[in-house]
Design a protein around this motif. Structure first.
Motif, short mmCIF file in Angstrom:
data_model
loop_
_atom_site.label_atom_id
_atom_site.label_comp_id
_atom_site.label_asym_id
_atom_site.label_seq_id
_atom_site.Cartn_x
_atom_site.Cartn_y
_atom_site.Cartn_z
N SER A 189 0.84 -1.20 0.00
CA SER A 189 0.00 0.00 0.00
C SER A 189 0.88 1.25 0.00
O SER A 189 2.07 1.20 0.31
N PRO A 190 0.26 2.40 -0.29
CA PRO A 190 1.02 3.65 -0.27
C PRO A 190 1.20 4.26 1.12
O PRO A 190 1.84 5.30 1.25
N LEU A 191 0.69 3.61 2.17
CA LEU A 191 0.87 4.16 3.51
C LEU A 191 2.35 4.21 3.85
O LEU A 191 3.12 3.32 3.48
N ALA A 192 2.74 5.23 4.58
CA ALA A 192 4.15 5.42 4.93
C ALA A 192 4.59 4.43 6.00
O ALA A 192 3.88 4.20 6.98
N THR A 193 5.77 3.86 5.80
CA THR A 193 6.38 3.01 6.81
C THR A 193 6.55 3.84 8.08
O THR A 193 7.01 4.96 8.03
N GLY A 194 6.17 3.26 9.19
CA GLY A 194 6.27 3.96 10.46
C GLY A 194 5.01 4.69 10.85
O GLY A 194 4.90 5.17 11.98
N SER A 195 4.05 4.78 9.93
CA SER A 195 2.80 5.45 10.27
C SER A 195 1.97 4.57 11.19
O SER A 195 2.22 3.37 11.31
N HIS A 196 1.01 5.17 11.83
CA HIS A 196 0.13 4.46 12.76
C HIS A 196 -1.31 4.64 12.29
O HIS A 196 -2.07 5.41 12.89
N PRO A 197 -1.68 3.93 11.23
CA PRO A 197 -3.03 4.13 10.67
C PRO A 197 -4.11 3.61 11.61
O PRO A 197 -3.90 2.67 12.37
N SER A 198 -5.26 4.23 11.50
CA SER A 198 -6.42 3.73 12.23
C SER A 198 -6.86 2.42 11.58
O SER A 198 -6.42 2.07 10.48
N HIS A 199 -7.75 1.71 12.27
CA HIS A 199 -8.25 0.46 11.72
C HIS A 199 -8.92 0.71 10.37
O HIS A 199 -8.70 -0.02 9.40
N ALA A 200 -9.73 1.76 10.29
CA ALA A 200 -10.44 2.06 9.04
C ALA A 200 -9.48 2.41 7.91
O ALA A 200 -9.65 1.96 6.77
N THR A 201 -8.44 3.18 8.21
CA THR A 201 -7.45 3.56 7.19
C THR A 201 -6.69 2.34 6.71
O THR A 201 -6.48 2.16 5.51
N ALA A 202 -6.27 1.49 7.64
CA ALA A 202 -5.53 0.27 7.26
C ALA A 202 -6.41 -0.65 6.44
O ALA A 202 -5.97 -1.20 5.43
#
Length: 84
Positions: free
Chosen positions: A13-26
């Motif tokens: 996915s394009p999410l940044a390594t080290g980010s802390h996404p919410s359950h919905a975002t993940a």
């Protein structure tokens, strides 16, 4: 198996390594990655490719993805722990 598939999809996915996404975002990122990569096998193939091309970046990214999945989905915890 579901934990691995989620982590591989999150890895791609394009999410940044080290980010802390919410359950919905993940969850949204995982669904998008699975669709974009042609399914969970496509995600796994892309993960393997990254390990071959950029192992120095792939290992930390997979550790991050596994950590996020473990935290958000309570992976590996017995059901009685969650209920109690």
């Amino acid at each position: 198996m579901l934990t691995v598939a989620r982590a591989e999809a999150l890895f791609t996915s394009p999410l940044a390594t080290g980010s802390h996404p919410s359950h919905a975002t993940a969850e949204q990122a995982i669904r998008h990655a699975v669709r974009t990569h042609g399914g969970v096998r496509g995600c796994a193939a892309d993960v393997a490719g990254e390990y071959g091309d950029h192992p120095e970046c792939a290992a930390p990214r997979m550790r991050w993805a596994r950590h996020v999945v473990d935290e958000l989905y309570d992976a590996g915890r017995p059901r009685w722990v969650l209920a109690g």
